[in-house]
Write an enzyme that holds these catalytic residues in place. Structure first.
Site, PDB file in Angstrom:
ATOM      1  N   PRO A  10      49.630  64.461  48.660  1.00 17.70           N
ATOM      2  CA  PRO A  10      48.785  63.320  48.981  1.00 17.70           C
ATOM      3  C   PRO A  10      48.177  63.355  50.378  1.00 17.70           C
ATOM      4  CG  PRO A  10      51.102  62.689  48.911  1.00 17.70           C
ATOM      5  CD  PRO A  10      50.990  64.062  48.323  1.00 17.70           C
ATOM      6  N   ASN A  11      46.924  62.977  50.413  1.00 24.39           N
ATOM      7  CA  ASN A  11      46.120  62.794  51.638  1.00 24.39           C
ATOM      8  C   ASN A  11      45.693  64.098  52.303  1.00 24.39           C
ATOM      9  OD1 ASN A  11      46.152  59.885  51.590  1.00 24.39           O
ATOM     10  ND2 ASN A  11      48.314  60.030  52.117  1.00 24.39           N
ATOM     11  N   ARG A  18      40.188  63.607  59.942  1.00 23.86           N
ATOM     12  CA  ARG A  18      40.823  62.590  60.788  1.00 23.86           C
ATOM     13  C   ARG A  18      42.105  63.148  61.391  1.00 23.86           C
ATOM     14  NH1 ARG A  18      40.957  58.250  56.349  1.00 23.86           N
ATOM     15  NH2 ARG A  18      38.911  58.817  55.549  1.00 23.86           N
ATOM     16  N   TYR A  23      46.917  67.187  63.017  1.00 17.14           N
ATOM     17  CA  TYR A  23      46.768  68.178  61.942  1.00 17.14           C
ATOM     18  C   TYR A  23      45.691  69.229  62.206  1.00 17.14           C
ATOM     19  CZ  TYR A  23      49.581  64.731  59.462  1.00 17.14           C
ATOM     20  OH  TYR A  23      50.587  63.864  59.098  1.00 17.14           O
ATOM     21  N   ASN A  79      52.826  72.185  50.307  1.00 16.26           N
ATOM     22  CA  ASN A  79      52.824  71.108  51.288  1.00 16.26           C
ATOM     23  C   ASN A  79      52.761  69.810  50.499  1.00 16.26           C
ATOM     24  OD1 ASN A  79      52.489  69.217  53.276  1.00 16.26           O
ATOM     25  ND2 ASN A  79      50.910  70.362  54.385  1.00 16.26           N
ATOM     26  N   ALA A  82      53.567  63.411  52.316  1.00 21.19           N
ATOM     27  CA  ALA A  82      54.599  62.383  52.485  1.00 21.19           C
ATOM     28  C   ALA A  82      55.608  62.353  51.332  1.00 21.19           C
ATOM     29  CB  ALA A  82      53.936  61.021  52.654  1.00 21.19           C
ATOM     30  N   GLU A 103      58.203  75.705  51.325  1.00 14.14           N
ATOM     31  CA  GLU A 103      57.767  74.385  51.805  1.00 14.14           C
ATOM     32  C   GLU A 103      57.032  74.570  53.138  1.00 14.14           C
ATOM     33  OE1 GLU A 103      61.106  71.754  52.401  1.00 14.14           O
ATOM     34  OE2 GLU A 103      59.892  70.275  53.471  1.00 14.14           O
ATOM     35  N   HIS A 105      54.797  72.601  56.329  1.00 18.17           N
ATOM     36  CA  HIS A 105      54.255  71.429  57.019  1.00 18.17           C
ATOM     37  C   HIS A 105      53.418  71.895  58.194  1.00 18.17           C
ATOM     38  CE1 HIS A 105      56.487  68.852  54.477  1.00 18.17           C
ATOM     39  NE2 HIS A 105      57.564  69.578  54.714  1.00 18.17           N
ATOM     40  N   ARG A 112      58.430  64.351  65.169  1.00 20.84           N
ATOM     41  CA  ARG A 112      57.712  63.129  64.833  1.00 20.84           C
ATOM     42  C   ARG A 112      58.701  62.006  64.469  1.00 20.84           C
ATOM     43  NH1 ARG A 112      52.977  64.493  60.865  1.00 20.84           N
ATOM     44  NH2 ARG A 112      52.318  62.417  61.584  1.00 20.84           N
TER      45      ARG A 112
HETATM   46  O1  CA2 Z   1      52.638  68.169  58.611  1.00 19.80           O
HETATM   47  C1  CA2 Z   1      52.398  68.169  57.399  1.00 19.80           C
HETATM   48  O2  CA2 Z   1      51.843  69.103  56.814  1.00 19.80           O
HETATM   49  C2  CA2 Z   1      52.762  66.939  56.556  1.00 19.80           C
HETATM   50  O3  CA2 Z   1      53.235  67.402  55.296  1.00 19.80           O
HETATM   51  C3  CA2 Z   1      51.484  66.142  56.391  1.00 19.80           C
HETATM   52  C4  CA2 Z   1      51.689  64.812  55.693  1.00 19.80           C
HETATM   53  C5  CA2 Z   1      52.841  64.018  56.331  1.00 19.80           C
HETATM   54  O4  CA2 Z   1      53.088  62.844  55.580  1.00 19.80           O
HETATM   55  C6  CA2 Z   1      54.110  64.842  56.419  1.00 19.80           C
HETATM   56  O5  CA2 Z   1      55.109  64.068  57.061  1.00 19.80           O
HETATM   57  C7  CA2 Z   1      53.872  66.109  57.199  1.00 19.80           C
HETATM   58  C8  CA2 Z   1      50.417  63.965  55.763  1.00 19.80           C
HETATM   59  C9  CA2 Z   1      49.226  64.622  55.144  1.00 19.80           C
HETATM   60  C10 CA2 Z   1      48.047  63.733  55.396  1.00 19.80           C
HETATM   61  O6  CA2 Z   1      47.111  64.433  56.172  1.00 19.80           O
HETATM   62  C11 CA2 Z   1      46.133  63.736  56.804  1.00 19.80           C
HETATM   63  C12 CA2 Z   1      45.138  64.483  57.356  1.00 19.80           C
HETATM   64  C13 CA2 Z   1      44.129  63.845  58.018  1.00 19.80           C
HETATM   65  C14 CA2 Z   1      44.105  62.447  58.134  1.00 19.80           C
HETATM   66  C15 CA2 Z   1      45.118  61.718  57.577  1.00 19.80           C
HETATM   67  C16 CA2 Z   1      46.128  62.356  56.903  1.00 19.80           C
END
Ligand code: CA2
Length: 149
Positions: A10-11, A18, A23, A79, A82, A103, A105, A112
């Site tokens: 997701p996301n 963003r 990221y 990946n 969340a 896995e 990230h 974090r």
């Molecule tokens: O660090 C990572 O790759 C995560 O898997 C990314 C997830 C986060 O919930 C994990 O804790 C760590 C979030 C992915 C959402 O990515 C976004 C990218 C741009 C703007 C908003 C969210």
């Protein structure tokens, strides 16, 4: 030619649009290209997917497990976003499908918020890559390839 599944949760479709301070500025389409280049060097085809839906990810994990059993895939780089921190269902899917998973990230989740420190997937993952930005996908493809040899 064997393939590798690159699975994004997701996301992650928002990547590069963003939160660049967390990221980076690489888009998911660019991550796909990076993965295709790296996998190509190893003689692997790439099946690159993203979904915001847990059930869809579970269905793909089941299918990928069957592909590995048939000798057509070496496993998955995953990946889970969340869902990493919430999903017993994804844990069970990986275990049930006997899918070799690395896995990944992008961020170092351990630097974090505390809610990102636990992963339901790590106990069923073949390996884990955390905190190297999108280069983590490259490391994970190589790790999975070595583990499959
Ligand atoms: O660090 C990572 O790759 C995560 O898997 C990314 C997830 C986060 O919930 C994990 O804790 C760590 C979030 C992915 C959402 O990515 C976004 C990218 C741009 C703007 C908003 C969210």
């Amino acid at each position: 030619m064997a393939s590798v599944l690159i699975l994004n949760g997701p996301n992650l479709n928002l990547l590069g649009t963003r939160k660049p301070e967390v990221y980076g500025s690489t888009t998911l389409a660019e991550v796909e290209e990076l993965c295709r280049q790296e996998a190509g060097k190893l003689g692997l085809d790439v099946d690159f997917r993203q979904s915001n839906h847990e059930g869809q990810l579970i269905d793909w994990i089941h299918e990928a497990g069957a592909e590995v059993k048939a000798g057509r895939s070496i496993g998955a780089v995953f990946n889970a976003g969340a869902y990493t921190h919430t999903s017993v269902a994804l844990h069970d899917a990986i275990e049930g499908a006997e899918l070799p998973v690395v896995e990944v990230h992008i961020s170092n989740v351990h630097r974090r918020e505390p809610f990102r420190h636990h992963s339901y997937l790590s106990p069923v993952a073949r390996g884990i890559v955390v905190g190297f930005g999108v280069y983590g996908y490259v490391l994970a493809i190589n790790g999975l390839f070595q583990a499959a040899r």
